[in-house]
Scaffold this motif. Structure first.
Motif, PDB file in Angstrom:
ATOM      1  N   GLU C  47      57.224   8.541  27.958  1.00 12.44           N
ATOM      2  CA  GLU C  47      56.757   9.893  28.248  1.00 12.44           C
ATOM      3  C   GLU C  47      55.955   9.990  29.548  1.00 12.44           C
ATOM      4  O   GLU C  47      55.295   9.029  29.940  1.00 12.44           O
ATOM      5  N   PRO C  48      55.970  11.144  30.154  1.00 12.83           N
ATOM      6  CA  PRO C  48      55.119  11.365  31.331  1.00 12.83           C
ATOM      7  C   PRO C  48      53.637  11.359  30.922  1.00 12.83           C
ATOM      8  O   PRO C  48      53.310  11.554  29.755  1.00 12.83           O
ATOM      9  N   GLU C  49      52.802  11.181  31.917  1.00 12.24           N
ATOM     10  CA  GLU C  49      51.363  11.059  31.696  1.00 12.24           C
ATOM     11  C   GLU C  49      50.778  12.276  30.961  1.00 12.24           C
ATOM     12  O   GLU C  49      49.964  12.139  30.051  1.00 12.24           O
ATOM     13  N   TRP C  50      51.215  13.487  31.326  1.00 15.13           N
ATOM     14  CA  TRP C  50      50.628  14.688  30.716  1.00 15.13           C
ATOM     15  C   TRP C  50      50.859  14.742  29.209  1.00 15.13           C
ATOM     16  O   TRP C  50      50.037  15.226  28.446  1.00 15.13           O
ATOM     17  N   MET C  51      51.993  14.180  28.806  1.00 11.59           N
ATOM     18  CA  MET C  51      52.302  14.176  27.367  1.00 11.59           C
ATOM     19  C   MET C  51      51.362  13.216  26.642  1.00 11.59           C
ATOM     20  O   MET C  51      50.826  13.533  25.570  1.00 11.59           O
ATOM     21  N   LEU C  52      51.159  12.041  27.249  1.00 11.80           N
ATOM     22  CA  LEU C  52      50.242  11.068  26.647  1.00 11.80           C
ATOM     23  C   LEU C  52      48.833  11.659  26.556  1.00 11.80           C
ATOM     24  O   LEU C  52      48.145  11.519  25.544  1.00 11.80           O
ATOM     25  N   GLU C  53      48.427  12.344  27.628  1.00 13.40           N
ATOM     26  CA  GLU C  53      47.097  12.962  27.637  1.00 13.40           C
ATOM     27  C   GLU C  53      46.938  13.957  26.485  1.00 13.40           C
ATOM     28  O   GLU C  53      45.923  13.995  25.799  1.00 13.40           O
ATOM     29  N   TYR C  54      47.987  14.734  26.290  1.00 14.94           N
ATOM     30  CA  TYR C  54      47.965  15.726  25.210  1.00 14.94           C
ATOM     31  C   TYR C  54      47.808  15.040  23.860  1.00 14.94           C
ATOM     32  O   TYR C  54      46.986  15.411  23.026  1.00 14.94           O
ATOM     33  N   ARG C  55      48.575  13.974  23.674  1.00 14.73           N
ATOM     34  CA  ARG C  55      48.509  13.218  22.417  1.00 14.73           C
ATOM     35  C   ARG C  55      47.099  12.656  22.204  1.00 14.73           C
ATOM     36  O   ARG C  55      46.554  12.717  21.095  1.00 14.73           O
ATOM     37  N   LEU C  56      46.545  12.092  23.263  1.00 17.51           N
ATOM     38  CA  LEU C  56      45.221  11.453  23.119  1.00 17.51           C
ATOM     39  C   LEU C  56      44.148  12.494  22.817  1.00 17.51           C
ATOM     40  O   LEU C  56      43.260  12.273  21.992  1.00 17.51           O
ATOM     41  N   PHE C 159      63.340  16.926  20.961  1.00 16.10           N
ATOM     42  CA  PHE C 159      62.086  17.232  21.623  1.00 16.10           C
ATOM     43  C   PHE C 159      61.804  16.242  22.752  1.00 16.10           C
ATOM     44  O   PHE C 159      61.375  16.621  23.843  1.00 16.10           O
ATOM     45  N   SER C 160      62.114  14.947  22.493  1.00 15.35           N
ATOM     46  CA  SER C 160      61.855  13.916  23.513  1.00 15.35           C
ATOM     47  C   SER C 160      62.649  14.192  24.769  1.00 15.35           C
ATOM     48  O   SER C 160      62.155  14.044  25.886  1.00 15.35           O
ATOM     49  N   GLU C 161      63.885  14.601  24.561  1.00 14.36           N
ATOM     50  CA  GLU C 161      64.739  14.879  25.703  1.00 14.36           C
ATOM     51  C   GLU C 161      64.164  16.055  26.502  1.00 14.36           C
ATOM     52  O   GLU C 161      64.124  16.033  27.727  1.00 14.36           O
ATOM     53  N   ALA C 162      63.677  17.059  25.755  1.00 11.75           N
ATOM     54  CA  ALA C 162      63.132  18.241  26.411  1.00 11.75           C
ATOM     55  C   ALA C 162      61.895  17.902  27.238  1.00 11.75           C
ATOM     56  O   ALA C 162      61.664  18.473  28.301  1.00 11.75           O
ATOM     57  N   VAL C 163      61.111  16.939  26.747  1.00 16.18           N
ATOM     58  CA  VAL C 163      59.916  16.530  27.500  1.00 16.18           C
ATOM     59  C   VAL C 163      60.320  16.018  28.885  1.00 16.18           C
ATOM     60  O   VAL C 163      59.655  16.271  29.876  1.00 16.18           O
ATOM     61  N   HIS C 164      61.454  15.317  28.931  1.00 15.89           N
ATOM     62  CA  HIS C 164      61.942  14.799  30.211  1.00 15.89           C
ATOM     63  C   HIS C 164      62.688  15.841  31.028  1.00 15.89           C
ATOM     64  O   HIS C 164      62.492  15.969  32.225  1.00 15.89           O
ATOM     65  N   GLU C 165      63.562  16.594  30.337  1.00 18.46           N
ATOM     66  CA  GLU C 165      64.467  17.482  31.054  1.00 18.46           C
ATOM     67  C   GLU C 165      63.878  18.864  31.362  1.00 18.46           C
ATOM     68  O   GLU C 165      64.264  19.507  32.315  1.00 18.46           O
ATOM     69  N   HIS C 166      62.992  19.331  30.479  1.00 20.13           N
ATOM     70  CA  HIS C 166      62.455  20.684  30.650  1.00 20.13           C
ATOM     71  C   HIS C 166      60.942  20.697  30.534  1.00 20.13           C
ATOM     72  O   HIS C 166      60.369  21.439  29.725  1.00 20.13           O
ATOM     73  N   GLU C 168      58.627  21.933  32.226  1.00 20.71           N
ATOM     74  CA  GLU C 168      57.930  23.192  32.481  1.00 20.71           C
ATOM     75  C   GLU C 168      57.899  24.064  31.221  1.00 20.71           C
ATOM     76  O   GLU C 168      56.879  24.660  30.887  1.00 20.71           O
ATOM     77  N   LEU C 169      59.013  24.085  30.476  1.00 21.17           N
ATOM     78  CA  LEU C 169      59.053  24.893  29.247  1.00 21.17           C
ATOM     79  C   LEU C 169      58.164  24.292  28.167  1.00 21.17           C
ATOM     80  O   LEU C 169      57.447  24.997  27.465  1.00 21.17           O
ATOM     81  N   ILE C 170      58.239  22.967  28.041  1.00 22.58           N
ATOM     82  CA  ILE C 170      57.420  22.302  27.021  1.00 22.58           C
ATOM     83  C   ILE C 170      55.938  22.535  27.306  1.00 22.58           C
ATOM     84  O   ILE C 170      55.159  22.889  26.427  1.00 22.58           O
ATOM     85  N   ARG C 171      55.557  22.370  28.579  1.00 21.62           N
ATOM     86  CA  ARG C 171      54.134  22.523  28.917  1.00 21.62           C
ATOM     87  C   ARG C 171      53.682  23.961  28.718  1.00 21.62           C
ATOM     88  O   ARG C 171      52.547  24.215  28.366  1.00 21.62           O
ATOM     89  N   GLN C 172      54.611  24.882  28.944  1.00 18.71           N
ATOM     90  CA  GLN C 172      54.250  26.290  28.767  1.00 18.71           C
ATOM     91  C   GLN C 172      54.058  26.652  27.298  1.00 18.71           C
ATOM     92  O   GLN C 172      53.131  27.355  26.928  1.00 18.71           O
ATOM     93  N   TYR C 173      54.946  26.144  26.452  1.00 18.31           N
ATOM     94  CA  TYR C 173      54.954  26.633  25.069  1.00 18.31           C
ATOM     95  C   TYR C 173      54.365  25.689  24.021  1.00 18.31           C
ATOM     96  O   TYR C 173      53.899  26.139  22.980  1.00 18.31           O
ATOM     97  N   MET C 174      54.430  24.381  24.253  1.00 15.47           N
ATOM     98  CA  MET C 174      53.949  23.464  23.223  1.00 15.47           C
ATOM     99  C   MET C 174      52.459  23.702  22.964  1.00 15.47           C
ATOM    100  O   MET C 174      51.660  23.741  23.891  1.00 15.47           O
ATOM    101  N   GLY C 175      52.104  23.884  21.730  1.00 15.76           N
ATOM    102  CA  GLY C 175      50.704  24.108  21.378  1.00 15.76           C
ATOM    103  C   GLY C 175      50.228  25.524  21.636  1.00 15.76           C
ATOM    104  O   GLY C 175      49.070  25.846  21.399  1.00 15.76           O
TER     105      GLY C 175
END
Lengths: 433, 253, 486
Positions: C47-56, C159-166, C168-175
């Motif tokens: 995963e990209p760094e921003w995803m890990l940050e969110y998890r942590l 979802f994992s694929e979307a984290v890589h491929e999209h 911008e959408l995940i960051r906009q809507y997740m959470g």
């Protein structure tokens, strides 16, 4: 952290209580135990599911009701006369939780009916001793514990087997003090087998000083007895009330209860009814009319522990101004309570955009052969009906009053006593003008 | 068809039928009349196999089988149909679905394949006419929101669909106005055949003007106390039941 | 009476038919939960760094929270969060491009469940096509019909694929609908979620087929923490189906999912689920703990979100699919059938939060309790101040079968605006002996009669399900309730 502050608050409320306890009548160790229970539980906070909408702790945080000096603001017989509900009723006057014989009028009571101070009764009367503190026995209720510890007086009403009391017994509770304070009236009503009795409890206040009345009433309805029990709350804007009524009803009895909440800054009614024998019937009616910043909260529990019992509940509210009305009705049908019929209805009309209604009608059912239902609705006045009336030439204000009255009337119409009904009609007219 | 011998039955320990005898042959229509509380509806319920009713003595043979030993559904599958005095509502279950299930269960019992859906629908259309039942009612939930007359017509419609060999009508006339009564009776009459028998339980004679019985029996105090031709019904209508009661009491003395 | 109990007994012993275990080569994370595990999961998924940050962030927040136990009408031993493996994945490549690459055991597993992963098999006719995302334990194994959907601009992937491929959408809507601070299990999910489905329907597009995710817990000692995010952009429409099963095991397994739905202006999402997690045996041993947060927001005006659920499984269900009615004229719906049997416990319902003007919500809840189970409806309807002319109608019915079960109704109704109209009705009943006798008298045996009556009782809800699902749900009801009458 929170536990610490809560304890501090409770300690502040309780300071001096131990010393006072010693001077009170009845079983001293029971009082001490109850006080410890209250200390352990503390004043309920809004995190407590049963108090989430009204937060009693908030009242005390403001530092109210904690004056130590109990300076009675005198009550005259004229004041009491003003509080008449049913002319001809026997009257028991309780001022700031103390039974006042001089203001009471008990001479017309028929044979078989005993009315006296509970402080005396728990010492001298075998029946009072037998039932006192056995009906309001919920050990998880802080307010009952507090009352059990600190009550000074109240009334004991007893009607003998087969007796009929042809006049209502009117218990006039009056909060009248020179300093903000808390009172703990304690009442016990025992209706023996096949007796018939009407009891009115009214709650009034005199003066601008803030008061909290933490009243506990225990009711024992024996086999075949008929008891109509009215609670009419018309206190002023400085008065607060925590009202707990616990009822045990035996077979063939009919306990009807009518709760009218028309006044008081903060009113909480806990009404708990348990059926301990089969073929018992109970009707619960309630009407609350609120405005200003008032808070009225009705919590009812009907506990069907036994088969073949019937309960029917109708509570209605007219909610205006910035007031808040809460209804929480619980029907509990236990495992063996087959053939239970239990119905519950709560309806509210909201008249203002700043008013709030929170309602939670609950069913907890553990038996399958039962008929249970609840329904609730909340909304504004029926606009079609408003329009219809206006199209017939009725002005908006009158039309509104007419519809609200009609809404409230459904509860009032269930009152069997004509004098009480007339009083309520009059009071409603006054409230709505 | 059905042979009832010395039938005793009780409800909650109270004996209602006290030695009832009745013999119905194929094609016959028997009317059971009697005052309130004489056990008429109990007889209908006992024959249909309602669980609350306990047979304490006697025997019932239906098409050569011991009826008492059969479950309620097997009695139905053997061709016994009860038209209920108070038809039951089943919310959410459409009449059509209900009937189709019933027909296929009966067919399965008889070792037949499920009914062809087209054939089924054609049958529904045909039989609806028999009792002038509105087509819309077939798609509504079983008896839910039906008027009293519609419920009774629905019972006869179901009977027409299930084609029983013995139809028991339990006070089918109660609560019906004269038009509805005529429709229901016509429906029943059309179902009469040399192979099919009926037991018509009724309190009043007027139903028997339309469904003419071969025999009329008077049930009193759990027993058949009088049997006669169709004219007996008229006599009862005229004289009431009191003379029967006193006769029966005298006989008992 | 004896007869009835026998029938009840028979019903109680009816088998869970999805209880098999598939022998798939699986890779696990070590049991327990700490920051290293969160990093391990993130790393596994590249995963990209921003995803890990969110998890942590979510994990650190979770540590400050208390396990909610007191308010729901449920009773179960505490979950040992250190005794769960938070990641389990079939060892073969988690995402595959053609059927040949899918582990044949997996294909068999899904076929046994009645789910075909082969697109050809589903091409019976354009109408009945369903695109499937199959999630086993922690990862999505196969998404079908991706290309067909892509032509319309519809994104439907894991979802994992979307984290890589999209991103911008995940960051906009997740959470954005269920923040990680929302509740204990949402926080846990946000920290350790492994996979799930993502779907995005662009402006003005009506999704031409049903989208479906099938969740399957396979491994023992694991939990399943998937996340689903569905976004219907302006004027878009999608009907989404979710199904789930798990093997029969003596242990209790935790399923803590998060589902977020966003409906923009004029957008509509219809979410249907038939939940059939393993409920445990008749003594209450084993079964899934289903602690799920599902929430949608009608963000734009005239938008609509509709939840339909048929709940038959899980040892314990704790779930309140909710709708935040923010847009003016938006509509929220909740249709639910919840069946509990044996020792199952369910505390389920919905929240309808009216904020916008002229918002409407409908709640139809049908609870069926049998055996020694407890079934509670818990719902909140809140009309906020300023939510002019909001309307709610709720109908909550309970059906009890036998005298050892419980049915409870806890509706919370909070009204802060006088123009709101809220109506709530509830009834409790049992299947009438007279109804069963009536059916018997028409030649229908008691088993079938109960099936008929229960399906009739649930009709208003079952009618909301898409055709394929409705059939499955009816069968499921019949299986789980045959003969259970009191």
């Amino acid at each position: 952290m929170n536990v610490m502050t809560e304890n501090k608050l409770t300690e502040r409320i309780l300071s001096g209580s131990e010393a006072k306890l010693v001077s009170l009548a009845g079983n001293a160790s029971a009082r001490k135990n109850a006080l410890d229970e209250f200390r352990r539980m503390g004043v309920p906070t809004k995190r407590h599911e049963d108090y989430k909408y009204i937060n009693p702790e908030g009242l005390f945080r403001l530092g109210e009701f904690m004056a130590k000096a109990n300076v009675v603001r005198p009550v005259t017989s004229h004041d009491v006369e003003e509080m008449t509900i049913a002319p001809g009723a026997a009257k028991v006057v309780i001022v700031n939780g103390i039974f006042i014989p001089e203001l009471s009028k008990l001479d017309r009571l028929p044979a078989g009916v005993t009315v006296k101070s509970i402080a005396d009764a728990v010492v001298s009367d075998a029946i009072a001793k037998k039932y006192h503190s056995t009906i309001a026995n919920d050990s998880s209720d802080a307010f009952i514990a507090w009352n059990t510890a600190m009550n000074e007086s109240g009334v004991f009403i007893h009607i003998a087997k087969g007796a009929t009391c042809n006049i209502p017994v009117h218990v006039v509770h009056i909060a009248s003090n020179e300093a903000a304070s808390t009172f703990h009236p304690r009442n016990l009503i025992v209706a023996e087998v096949d007796s018939s009795l009407n009891v009115i409890e009214s709650f009034d206040s005199i003066g601008p000083v803030k008061t909290l009345t933490n009243v506990v009433t225990e009711v024992m309805v024996h086999k075949g007895a008929k008891l109509n029990h009215y609670r009419i709350q018309t206190e002023g804007d400085a008065a607060h009330q925590m009202n707990t009524t616990c009822v045990v009803a035996e077979s063939g009895s009919n306990y009807c209860t009518y709760t009218f909440s028309f006044g008081g800054a903060w009113v909480r009614n806990n009404l708990n009814i348990s059926f301990t024998q089969e073929h018992t019937e109970s009707h619960l009616y309630g009407l609350y009319v609120t405005n200003g910043n008032r808070v009225v909260d009705n919590h009812t529990i009907v506990d069907h522990a036994i088969p073949n019992c019937m309960s029917n509940e109708l509570y209605k509210g007219v909610v205006d101004g910035k007031s808040t009305a809460v209804f929480n009705g619980k029907i509990f049908v236990r495992r063996d309570a087959q053939k239970t019929n239990a119905y519950q209805t709560n309806r509210n009309i909201l008249l203002s955009d700043d008013a709030t209604v929170n309602t939670k009608p609950q069913l907890e059912i553990y038996a399958d052969d039962v008929k249970c239902s609840h329904g609730t609705s909340t909304g504004r006045l029926d606009e079609d009906a408003m329009f219809y009336l206006r199209a017939r030439g009725v002005g908006e204000a009158s039309a509104r009053k007419m519809l609200v009255r009609a809404f409230a009337e459904e509860v009032v119409n269930n009152v069997p006593d004509e004098a009480i009904k007339a009083y309520l009609d009059n009071r409603l007219n006054h409230l709505m003008s | 068809m059905i042979s009832i011998k010395n039938l005793h039955a009780s409800v909650e320990g109270k004996e209602i039928l006290k030695g009832l005898n009745l013999e119905v042959k194929p094609g016959e229509v028997h009317a059971i009349m009697g005052p309130n509380g004489s056990g008429k509806s109990t007889l209908a319920s006992v024959l249909a196999g309602r669980e609350d009713y306990e047979v304490t003595e006697g025997e019932v043979t239906f098409n050569g089988k011991n009826l008492i030993e059969l479950s309620a559904e097997d009695r139905a599958r053997e061709g016994l149909f009860l038209a209920f005095q108070y038809p039951i509502e089943i919310p959410g279950v459409s009449n059509i679905n209900f009937l189709k299930t019933a027909i296929n269960e009966i067919r399965e019992y008889k070792g037949l394949d499920p009914i062809d859906p087209k054939q089924f629908l054609a049958l529904v259309k045909e039989k609806q006419k028999l009792v002038e039942l509105d087509g819309k009612l077939a798609n509504r939930s079983v008896n839910e929101g039906f008027s009293g007359g519609e419920k009774k017509r629905n019972e006869i419609f179901q009977m027409a669909m299930l084609e029983p060999t013995l139809g028991i009508l339990d006070e089918t006339d109660s609560g019906l106005d004269i038009d509805a009564l005529r429709i229901v009776a016509n429906g029943v009459n059309k179902l009469r055949s040399p192979e099919r028998s009926f037991i018509v339980v009724t309190h009043y004679q007027r139903l028997l003007d339309y469904i003419v019985p071969d025999y009329v029996h008077v049930l009193y105090n759990g027993r058949i106390v009088k049997t006669g031709p169709k004219e007996l019904a008229l006599e009862l209508e005229e004289k009431g039941y009191d003379w029967i009661k006193s006769d029966a009491q005298n006989a008992a003395v | 009476m004896a007869d009835k109990n026998e029938i009840l007994e028979e019903h109680i012993s009816s088998e869970y038919k999805y209880g098999f275990v598939t022998d798939i080569d699986t890779e696990f994370a070590p049991k327990g939960l700490n920051e290293d595990i969160v990093r391990f999961i993130s790393k596994k998924k590249n995963e990209p760094e921003w995803m890990l940050e969110y998890r942590l962030k979510a994990f650190r927040h979770w540590l400050t929270m208390e396990e909610p136990k007191h308010w729901a009408h449920l009773d179960y031993p505490a979950v040992n969060f250190q005794d769960i493996s938070y990641y389990a994945a079939p060892k073969k490549k988690p995402t595959v491009n053609s059927m040949d690459e899918v582990d044949p055991e997996l294909v068999k597993t899904f076929e046994k469940l009645g789910i075909s992963l082969e697109e050809q098999k589903r091409l019976v006719g354009m109408e009945s096509k369903i695109a499937v995302d199959a999630v086993i334990d922690s990862v999505s194994v196969k998404t079908t019909f991706k290309e067909v959907l892509a032509e319309k601009g519809i994104i439907f992937c894991s979802f994992s694929e979307a984290v890589h491929e999209h991103p911008e959408l995940i960051r906009q809507y997740m959470g954005s609908v269920v923040p990680y601070t929302d509740n204990y299990y949402a926080a846990l999910n946000s920290a350790v979620f492994s996979d799930g489905s993502f779907c995005y329907i662009p402006k003005g597009v009506r999704c031409p087929m049903e989208l479906s995710t099938y969740f399957r817990i396979n491994s023992s000692g694991t939990g399943q923490f998937e996340r689903t995010l569905i976004v219907a952009d302006e004027g878009a429409y999608v009907s989404y189906l979710e199904g789930c099963t798990a093997p029969q095991r003596d242990e209790n397994q935790l399923h803590a999912a998060v589902v977020e739905i966003v409906a923009q202006k004029d957008g509509e999402v219809k979410y249907s689920t038939v939940q059939n997690w393993y409920p445990g045996d008749k003594n209450g041993k084993g079964g899934i703990y289903n602690f799920v947060t599902k929430r949608g927001i009608c963000a734009g005006s005239n938008s609509k979100i509709s939840w339909t659920q048929v709940e038959t499984g899980s040892a314990i269900t704790w779930k309140y699919p909710s709708v935040i009615l923010k847009g003016d004229n938006s509509i929220g719906e909740f249709y639910s059938v919840a069946v509990t049997n044996n020792m199952q416990q369910a505390d389920t319902g919905t929240k309808m939060l009216h904020i916008g003007r002229n918002t409407k919500s409908t709640i139809i809840s049908k609870g069926i309790s049998a055996g020694k189970s407890n079934n509670s409806y818990r719902g909140l309807v809140r009309i906020s101040k300023g939510a002019k002319n909001a309307r709610n109608f709720s109908q909550c019915d309970s059906l009890l079968m036998g005298d050892k079960c419980g049915a409870h109704t806890f509706p919370y109704i909070e009204i802060h605006d006088k123009s709101g109209v809220v109506e709530h009705e509830a009834t409790t009943s049992k299947i009438g002996e007279d109804q069963i006798f009536y059916c018997n008298q028409r030649g229908i045996d008691t088993e079938k009669a109960i099936g008929l009556i229960v399906n009739g009782y649930c009709k208003e809800v079952l009618n909301q399900l898409p055709m394929e699902f409705a059939v499955e749900a009816q069968k499921l009801l019949a299986v789980s309730l045959e003969g259970s009458v009191g």
